[in-house]
Design an enzyme around this catalytic site. Structure first.
Site, PDB file in Angstrom:
ATOM      1  N   PHE A   1      -9.556 -84.667  38.992  1.00 17.57           N
ATOM      2  CA  PHE A   1      -9.318 -85.743  39.957  1.00 17.57           C
ATOM      3  C   PHE A   1     -10.479 -85.811  40.935  1.00 17.57           C
ATOM      4  CE2 PHE A   1      -5.151 -84.520  38.460  1.00 17.57           C
ATOM      5  CZ  PHE A   1      -4.568 -85.753  38.204  1.00 17.57           C
ATOM      6  N   GLU A   2     -10.779 -87.010  41.396  1.00 18.24           N
ATOM      7  CA  GLU A   2     -11.895 -87.188  42.323  1.00 18.24           C
ATOM      8  C   GLU A   2     -11.681 -86.448  43.643  1.00 18.24           C
ATOM      9  OE1 GLU A   2     -11.804 -91.331  44.254  1.00 18.24           O
ATOM     10  OE2 GLU A   2     -10.540 -91.528  42.493  1.00 18.24           O
ATOM     11  N   THR A   3     -10.425 -86.140  43.947  1.00 19.83           N
ATOM     12  CA  THR A   3     -10.130 -85.421  45.179  1.00 19.83           C
ATOM     13  C   THR A   3     -10.608 -83.973  45.130  1.00 19.83           C
ATOM     14  OG1 THR A   3      -7.931 -85.167  44.220  1.00 19.83           O
ATOM     15  CG2 THR A   3      -8.176 -86.785  45.971  1.00 19.83           C
TER      16      THR A   3
ATOM     17  N   ASN B   1     -16.326 -94.056  46.807  1.00 18.29           N
ATOM     18  CA  ASN B   1     -15.935 -92.781  47.424  1.00 18.29           C
ATOM     19  C   ASN B   1     -17.078 -91.773  47.476  1.00 18.29           C
ATOM     20  OD1 ASN B   1     -13.351 -93.149  48.320  1.00 18.29           O
ATOM     21  ND2 ASN B   1     -12.375 -92.407  46.463  1.00 18.29           N
TER      22      ASN B   1
END
Lengths: 324, 254
Positions: free
Chosen positions: B49-51, A107
């Site tokens: 969180f990676e978001t 990602n």
């Protein structure tokens, strides 16, 4: 990129104009959140083919594009929609049956690749991936890369730190820039000139938009030309990078749109069931894409009961207590 | 008090999270572990969180890291670029513990979440790295979740998605990776740890009612068991918080 005061048009026209067959494409959102689903369904409805898709964890939209046969090649970090599909089902089938060419990244690597494209540099460095097969194994061969000017000649490159041991880093992984032909996003608010205001997490939408040659934005609310100018610091995407603005309420459904509606667990569970079987999958596409003329017909088919269940609670921004 | 293996798995991971740590979590049981840790042992831990959500309050359990529930009460919500930079940056990154899952693991804690079989023509395709490779590359400490099955604890992973201790000893340093690596593997039968010198996996504890022999029978490779003990079962307080506060709808506890 387009400079004009009014870029508002219909979804059919936006897709026809900016999303040709074979386009290098990226879509916004993350797993089950704020995917530009109405635009995805319009693309499937127009039976577009041969896309080269760039994805970090774009989830539901990626799976439906792959499942409908629109995608020839994909560069991807993650294909999953959380508990609804730990691995996206149509993606998995396409890979296992050899129906798609694919290459894996992480990602952060994909995010940096969009950022490099947005910055106009050929690559950016990261410490992610050293010692892994993401570095060692290519999905696209050297011959395929050599023959296609749209592909970088290499996947990832390890560089010894040219500044010695500066920043206590021995070596870095260089990730090549991505310049999509078009990026499709769904946002909460947009103005006619393309100015966008995203509520909550932006994921990598901003990098994806700025990296692309063309940007199509669908929005929950189309506001007046001056409405987003009072607090420009709350806007993430300037109008100049956007080519088309389309007013599409529920444009992220069945994925979530923070402060408007939640993801629809019923639809996503039914989707999983449909995606697992070839016959049911064909029926799904017919019923939920081809048989519906446009987004208005689609939302009518979903019905007020489902939509009412997923309305966002103003306190939390999602449907508090939703049966999931 | 009766409990499920999944409940003990969650608590075994949660017990390893220290107060004041930044906890990176992925989808599923790792979120439960992070939430349980915050409510039971580490009230000052910070969930990220990676978001892009930092210090989420998590009133309801998210079903994906992209779930809008990760935004509730957060200190900031931006995007992927910021979230990963926070972990790659040594000032903040050294305080991050990552919780990750996968489909296969080897004796050095290297993870496969990409494919079973040949990469280009896989027998089974999985989701791929997502942010797992990034986190495993950047942070000092990772806790790994795995179902304890022979086909998952393998001599060699089919595809190395996320780096563990690579080929052991100082393998990570030789590859140019910063920081530490896997500290524990939490399974439905046991807790595994890694030797501080060789970085090879060993059995730290087996679940109440089980045995080291049972653990070994479910692995393709053998591990040292001389340091092992029986794991402490969940306390009534741990179970109460897990069931009543963390996942009352049993969305992930099952």
């Amino acid at each position: 990129m387009r400079i004009a005061p009014d870029k508002v048009m219909g979804l059919e026209e936006a897709v026809t104009r900016f999303v040709p067959d074979g386009a290098h494409l990226s879509i916004g959102g993350f797993t089950c959140n704020r995917n530009p689903m109405a635009a995805v369904y319009e693309i499937i409805r127009q039976r577009k083919r041969g896309f080269h898709l760039y994805a970090h964890s774009n989830g539901q939209g990626v799976d439906e594009l792959v499942g409908a046969g629109c995608v020839a090649r994909i560069e991807i970090a993650y294909a999953g929609t959380g508990r609804f599909a730990p691995t996206c089902i149509r993606f998995r089938k396409a890979v296992e049956s050899g129906g798609i060419q694919f290459e894996d990244y992480s990602n952060y690597q994909m995010t940096l690749r969009f950022l490099a494209g947005a910055m106009g540099v050929p690559f950016l460095p990261t410490r992610s991936g050293l010692g892994t097969d993401i570095l060692a194994r290519w999905g696209f061969s050297e011959a395929m890369r050599a023959a296609d000017p749209r592909l970088p000649k290499k996947k990832l490159v390890v560089l010894e730190n040219p500044f010695g041991d500066w920043a206590e880093t021995e070596r870095v992984v260089l990730v090549p820039a991505i310049r999509p032909d078009v990026t499709l996003l769904h946002v909460q608010k947009a103005a006619p000139d393309g100015t966008c205001r995203i509520a909550g997490l932006a994921f990598a939408d901003v990098e994806q938009a700025r990296a692309a040659r063309h940007v199509v934005v669908t929005c929950e609310e189309l506001v007046g030309p001056e409405d987003l100018r009072d607090e420009p610091e709350r806007n993430q995407i300037p109008g100049v990078v956007v080519d088309a603005v389309v007013h599409v309420p529920y444009g992220a459904y069945p994925t979530a749109c923070y402060r408007h509606y939640d993801y629809d667990p019923v639809f996503l569970s039914d989707y999983r069931t449909a995606a697992t079987d070839e016959g049911r999958w064909a029926e799904y596409l017919e019923r939920w894409v081809f048989a519906l003329r446009d987004q208005t017909a689609r939302i009518a088919a979903v019905g007020p009961e489902r939509l009412s269940a997923i309305q966002a609670d103003p306190r939390t921004g999602y449907a508090t207590g939703l049966k999931r | 008090m009766e409990y499920t293996r999944r409940e003990l798995m969650t608590l075994a991971a949660a017990r390893k999270i220290r107060d004041g740590e930044i906890v990176f979590c992925g989808t599923g049981i790792s979120m439960l572990a992070a939430m349980a840790a915050k409510h039971i042992y580490a009230p000052n831990s910070v969930i990220i969180f990676e978001t892009g959500a930092v210090d989420s309050r998590l009133e309801e359990i998210p079903l994906a890291v992209g779930d809008p529930r990760v935004m509730y009460g957060a200190s900031s919500c931006t995007g992927l670029a910021d979230a990963f930079a926070l972990m790659q940056n040594p000032t903040t990154g050294r305080h991050v513990v990552g919780i990750l899952g996968a489909a296969q693991i080897d004796r050095f804690g290297n993870l496969n979440s990409t494919a079973i079989g040949e990469y280009l023509h896989p027998k089974v395709r999985f989701s791929g790295s997502g942010g797992a490779c990034d986190v495993a590359s950047f942070v000092d400490r990772t806790i790994l979740f795995m179902q304890h099955e022979r086909r998952k604890f393998v001599k060699r992973v089919d595809y190395l998605t996320s780096p563990g201790w690579l080929d052991g000893a100082d393998g990570r340093r030789r590859a140019g990776l910063p920081g530490g690596g896997p500290e524990a593997v939490i399974t439905d039968l046991a807790v595994m740890a890694f030797d501080p010198e060789s970085r090879e996996m060993f059995l730290e504890a087996w679940y109440p009612g089980g045995s080291p022999q049972e653990v070994l029978a479910h692995m393709e490779f053998s591990v040292e068991v001389s340091r092992a003990r029986e794991l402490e079962p969940p306390s009534p307080r741990e179970l109460k918080i897990l069931r009543e506060i963390v996942d009352p709808q049993r969305l992930i506890l099952g």
